[in-house]
Design a protein around this motif. Structure first.
Motif, PDB file in Angstrom:
ATOM      1  N   UNK A 177       0.833  -1.253  -0.154  1.00  0.00           N
ATOM      2  CA  UNK A 177      -0.043   0.072   0.086  1.00  0.00           C
ATOM      3  C   UNK A 177       0.836   1.229  -0.070  1.00  0.00           C
ATOM      4  N   UNK A 178       0.401   2.341  -0.855  1.00  0.00           N
ATOM      5  CA  UNK A 178       1.486   3.287  -1.004  1.00  0.00           C
ATOM      6  C   UNK A 178       0.331   4.560  -0.747  1.00  0.00           C
ATOM      7  N   UNK A 179       0.955   5.289   0.347  1.00  0.00           N
ATOM      8  CA  UNK A 179       0.161   6.516   0.666  1.00  0.00           C
ATOM      9  C   UNK A 179       0.407   7.507  -0.396  1.00  0.00           C
ATOM     10  N   UNK A 180      -0.933   7.833  -0.830  1.00  0.00           N
ATOM     11  CA  UNK A 180      -0.684   8.989  -1.995  1.00  0.00           C
ATOM     12  C   UNK A 180      -2.400   9.659  -1.955  1.00  0.00           C
ATOM     13  N   UNK A 181      -2.206  10.894  -2.596  1.00  0.00           N
ATOM     14  CA  UNK A 181      -3.658  11.797  -2.846  1.00  0.00           C
ATOM     15  C   UNK A 181      -4.485  10.965  -3.980  1.00  0.00           C
ATOM     16  N   UNK A 182      -5.667  11.273  -3.881  1.00  0.00           N
ATOM     17  CA  UNK A 182      -6.291  10.658  -5.058  1.00  0.00           C
ATOM     18  C   UNK A 182      -5.857  11.342  -6.489  1.00  0.00           C
ATOM     19  N   UNK A 183      -5.925  10.254  -7.496  1.00  0.00           N
ATOM     20  CA  UNK A 183      -5.713  10.855  -8.909  1.00  0.00           C
ATOM     21  C   UNK A 183      -6.614   9.848  -9.896  1.00  0.00           C
ATOM     22  N   UNK A 184      -6.870  10.399 -11.222  1.00  0.00           N
ATOM     23  CA  UNK A 184      -7.441   9.250 -12.067  1.00  0.00           C
ATOM     24  C   UNK A 184      -6.913   8.086 -12.176  1.00  0.00           C
ATOM     25  N   UNK A 185      -7.539   6.957 -12.046  1.00  0.00           N
ATOM     26  CA  UNK A 185      -6.963   5.676 -12.528  1.00  0.00           C
ATOM     27  C   UNK A 185      -6.577   5.723 -14.122  1.00  0.00           C
ATOM     28  N   UNK A 186      -5.126   5.262 -14.099  1.00  0.00           N
ATOM     29  CA  UNK A 186      -4.775   5.232 -15.618  1.00  0.00           C
ATOM     30  C   UNK A 186      -5.327   3.870 -16.201  1.00  0.00           C
ATOM     31  N   UNK A 187      -5.937   2.919 -15.477  1.00  0.00           N
ATOM     32  CA  UNK A 187      -6.555   1.796 -15.925  1.00  0.00           C
ATOM     33  C   UNK A 187      -8.020   1.866 -16.254  1.00  0.00           C
ATOM     34  N   UNK A 188      -8.523   2.904 -15.790  1.00  0.00           N
ATOM     35  CA  UNK A 188     -10.066   3.144 -16.145  1.00  0.00           C
ATOM     36  C   UNK A 188     -10.244   4.455 -16.537  1.00  0.00           C
ATOM     37  N   UNK A 189      -9.931   4.903 -17.768  1.00  0.00           N
ATOM     38  CA  UNK A 189      -9.853   6.272 -18.105  1.00  0.00           C
ATOM     39  C   UNK A 189     -11.294   6.484 -18.376  1.00  0.00           C
ATOM     40  N   UNK A 190     -11.690   8.091 -17.579  1.00  0.00           N
ATOM     41  CA  UNK A 190     -12.896   8.559 -17.641  1.00  0.00           C
ATOM     42  C   UNK A 190     -13.320   8.912 -18.890  1.00  0.00           C
ATOM     43  N   UNK A 191     -14.747   8.771 -19.185  1.00  0.00           N
ATOM     44  CA  UNK A 191     -15.054   9.449 -20.479  1.00  0.00           C
ATOM     45  C   UNK A 191     -15.778  10.802 -19.988  1.00  0.00           C
ATOM     46  N   UNK A 192     -14.791  11.692 -20.793  1.00  0.00           N
ATOM     47  CA  UNK A 192     -15.132  13.250 -20.007  1.00  0.00           C
ATOM     48  C   UNK A 192     -16.161  13.755 -20.882  1.00  0.00           C
ATOM     49  N   UNK A 193     -16.445  13.234 -22.086  1.00  0.00           N
ATOM     50  CA  UNK A 193     -17.715  13.954 -22.959  1.00  0.00           C
ATOM     51  C   UNK A 193     -18.610  12.797 -23.358  1.00  0.00           C
ATOM     52  N   UNK A 209      -7.358   6.458  -8.009  1.00  0.00           N
ATOM     53  CA  UNK A 209      -6.161   5.672  -7.391  1.00  0.00           C
ATOM     54  C   UNK A 209      -6.081   6.362  -5.979  1.00  0.00           C
ATOM     55  N   UNK A 210      -6.145   5.864  -4.825  1.00  0.00           N
ATOM     56  CA  UNK A 210      -5.901   6.813  -3.549  1.00  0.00           C
ATOM     57  C   UNK A 210      -5.540   5.751  -2.279  1.00  0.00           C
ATOM     58  N   UNK A 211      -4.828   6.207  -1.524  1.00  0.00           N
ATOM     59  CA  UNK A 211      -4.609   5.618  -0.364  1.00  0.00           C
ATOM     60  C   UNK A 211      -4.109   6.530   0.780  1.00  0.00           C
ATOM     61  N   UNK A 212      -4.960   6.442   1.767  1.00  0.00           N
ATOM     62  CA  UNK A 212      -6.208   5.543   2.205  1.00  0.00           C
ATOM     63  C   UNK A 212      -7.096   5.928   1.243  1.00  0.00           C
ATOM     64  N   UNK A 213      -8.230   4.982   0.714  1.00  0.00           N
ATOM     65  CA  UNK A 213      -9.354   5.511   0.287  1.00  0.00           C
ATOM     66  C   UNK A 213     -10.268   6.555   1.118  1.00  0.00           C
ATOM     67  N   UNK A 214     -10.986   7.397   0.150  1.00  0.00           N
ATOM     68  CA  UNK A 214     -11.951   8.234   0.747  1.00  0.00           C
ATOM     69  C   UNK A 214     -12.838   7.533   1.810  1.00  0.00           C
ATOM     70  N   UNK A 215     -13.096   8.412   2.957  1.00  0.00           N
ATOM     71  CA  UNK A 215     -13.891   7.837   3.844  1.00  0.00           C
ATOM     72  C   UNK A 215     -15.174   7.389   3.433  1.00  0.00           C
ATOM     73  N   UNK A 216     -16.131   8.126   2.763  1.00  0.00           N
ATOM     74  CA  UNK A 216     -17.386   7.594   2.514  1.00  0.00           C
ATOM     75  C   UNK A 216     -17.782   8.574   1.305  1.00  0.00           C
ATOM     76  N   UNK A 217     -19.116   8.551   1.081  1.00  0.00           N
ATOM     77  CA  UNK A 217     -19.481   9.219   0.255  1.00  0.00           C
ATOM     78  C   UNK A 217     -19.540  10.843   0.058  1.00  0.00           C
TER      79      UNK A 217
END
Length: 510
Positions: A177-193, A209-217
């Motif tokens: 596990x690597x502590x890091x801030x959230x960033x878009x996953x390169x394995x699931x690219x968002x469809x922005x349009x 991709x983030x660790x620790x994961x966001x707490x909740x919704x």
């Protein structure tokens, strides 16, 4: 291992032929006395050297009996499938997972128990796509993860091993596990349009991709751009925000898309380390709507042109333009004009006076065109004036009246000129201002003004006389419809002015 080993001790009989057999294990006590030795369910403890000894007794006549013997040895190698004994990261022997900081380097160590030697591999199995980090034909292997990246290096690592006795490859796992801030996953690219039609549904999805994961919704905030401002979205009958079980994906579902839903959206997510934001846009894929409120601007209808204006409708999500069609009411074919989407008013020219025309329009984009508006009827102005006179007759009447008026004004001015003309020897009311007197007291003048000082070296100075009131005059025309405001002009006097040279200081403002 776990099999049965049967061994026969080979020998050549002596004389006498009677032979005895003795089996030994690792120079220990005898373990058998037959020619054949059977080892059942062999274990690793049974591995080692085994000895077979044969002997007989020679008892010749008249001699002392003597024992004769011979022996041979062999080694039992007990083999078994490979088994991984330990797989660790940075010495954490019993930990199933370790946590490191981003950009840190971590060492992985895998040890196996195998006979014969195992074939070992260490792979990065973070995203169900094996990435080989190291391979060896040995019972020990190590690999390093240098400058660990949250997107590509965080996840599950595996040590795999086997030998010829393994029916199934052996696997041990450890999670990094690597502590890091959230960033878009390169394995699931968002469809922005997203391209949709009105009244359909749309789903905007964001995987991070983030660790620790966001707490909740609450760590995810969806917003919508309305009139240039961002508005936070909440769950309602048309907007639904959902979160995956691992809190690494969020979806915004919109049902029954309306016109104002074709706009920009954003989602912001944060954890204990930092945050990130992703924008989306929903665009329509349909023909534009019919332009609204097409009408004729009555005040701008002339003998040769008419002006129409309208309100643009929904553009269908693409750049639109307008098409204006017009024709004489009696004609069959239309003439069309393309107009930019930024134009909402158009003047149609080169028309015939006093003629009825029809005007309609529609909108168009790259998808298609809208329905046409209802055709409007409009009649250009006639060249015949309201009193029935033709333009030439009106002009003649106007010219005659103007000429008569000019003669009357000239006669009046001539009379006023003679009335104001000064008789010889008669002094004007403000002569003292023009007789080059250096200093005149107010008591010596017939005016209500103070003394006026005239420098001796300055001559021919005039005071500009201007009427302070303004008059409005009506332009004489047959129709009598247009009024013009005419202001009086004041002219500066000069040395060549006839009235000034003759000292006729009376002026009529025309």
């Amino acid at each position: 291992m776990n099999t049965t080993l049967s061994v026969t001790c080979p020998y050549t009989p002596g004389n006498p032929a009677e032979t005895r057999f003795t089996w030994f294990y690792a120079n220990t006590s005898a373990i058998g006395s037959n020619q054949n030795l059977s080892l059942s369910n062999v274990q690793l403890t049974g591995e080692g050297y085994y000895k077979c000894r044969v002997n007989n007794t020679m008892d010749p006549t008249g001699c002392t009996a003597e024992e004769g013997y011979d022996e041979t040895t062999f080694f039992v190698d007990v083999q078994y499938p490979a088994k991984i004994r330990r797989f660790s990261a940075d010495g954490s022997v019993f930990a199933s997972s370790v946590t490191i900081n981003e950009s840190q380097t971590v060492t992985l160590l895998c040890e196996a128990d195998s006979d014969p030697l195992a074939t070992l591999e260490i792979v990065n199995f973070t995203k169900s796509d094996e990435r080989l980090l190291g391979e060896a034909h040995n019972n020990t292997i190590s690999a390093r993860v240098v400058n660990a990246r949250c997107e590509f290096d965080m996840g599950v690592y595996q040590c795999k091993g086997k030998n010829i006795h393994n029916a199934v490859q052996q696997v041990r796992e450890i999670e990094i596990k690597i502590a890091c801030s959230p960033r878009p996953s390169p394995f699931t690219t968002p469809i922005v349009t997203a391209y949709r039609r009105r009244n359909s549904s749309a789903i905007l999805s964001f995987t991070i991709v983030a660790y620790p994961p966001p707490n909740d919704a609450s760590a995810y905030v969806w917003r919508k751009q309305v009139d240039g401002k961002w508005v936070t979205l909440l769950n309602n009958n048309r907007f639904q925000i959902r979160l995956s079980n691992d809190s690494l994906q969020t979806n915004l579902s919109i049902s029954q898309l309306q016109i104002d839903d074709f706009t920009n959206y954003s989602v912001r997510v944060n954890n204990q380390v930092g945050s990130t934001e992703q924008t989306f846009v929903i665009r329509a894929t349909e023909q534009p709507s019919v332009p609204q409120q097409l009408l004729v601007v009555d005040a701008m209808v002339t003998e040769s042109s008419v002006t129409v204006k309208w309100t643009p409708g929904f553009n269908g999500g693409e750049d639109q333009w307008f098409v204006i069609g017009y024709k004489k009411a009696a004609d069959e074919f239309w003439t069309y004009i393309n107009v930019s989407s930024t134009v909402t008013q158009l003047s149609i020219g080169d028309l015939v006076a006093g003629t009825k025309y029809e005007v309609k329009m529609y909108a168009e984009n790259i998808i298609g065109k809208s329905d046409e508006t209802t055709a409007l009827s409009v009649t250009t102005q006639s060249v015949i004036s309201d009193n029935g006179s033709s333009p030439s007759v009106g002009a003649a009447v106007g010219g005659a009246v103007g000429g008569i008026l000019a003669v009357v004004i000239f006669v009046v001015l001539w009379k006023y000129r003679n009335a104001f003309k000064r008789k010889p020897g008669e002094g004007a009311q403000y002569d003292d201002l023009f007789n080059r007197q250096a200093d005149v007291l107010a008591a010596n003048t017939s005016s209500e003004y103070e003394a006026y000082r005239v420098e001796s070296q300055q001559t021919n100075q005039y005071e500009t006389l201007a009427e302070t009131s303004f008059h409005e005059y009506s332009v004489l025309s047959p129709g009598g419809k247009q009024d013009y405001s005419v202001t009086n002009r004041v002219t500066q006097g000069t040395e060549n002015d006839c009235a000034s040279l003759n000292q006729q200081n009376a002026y009529v403002n025309v």
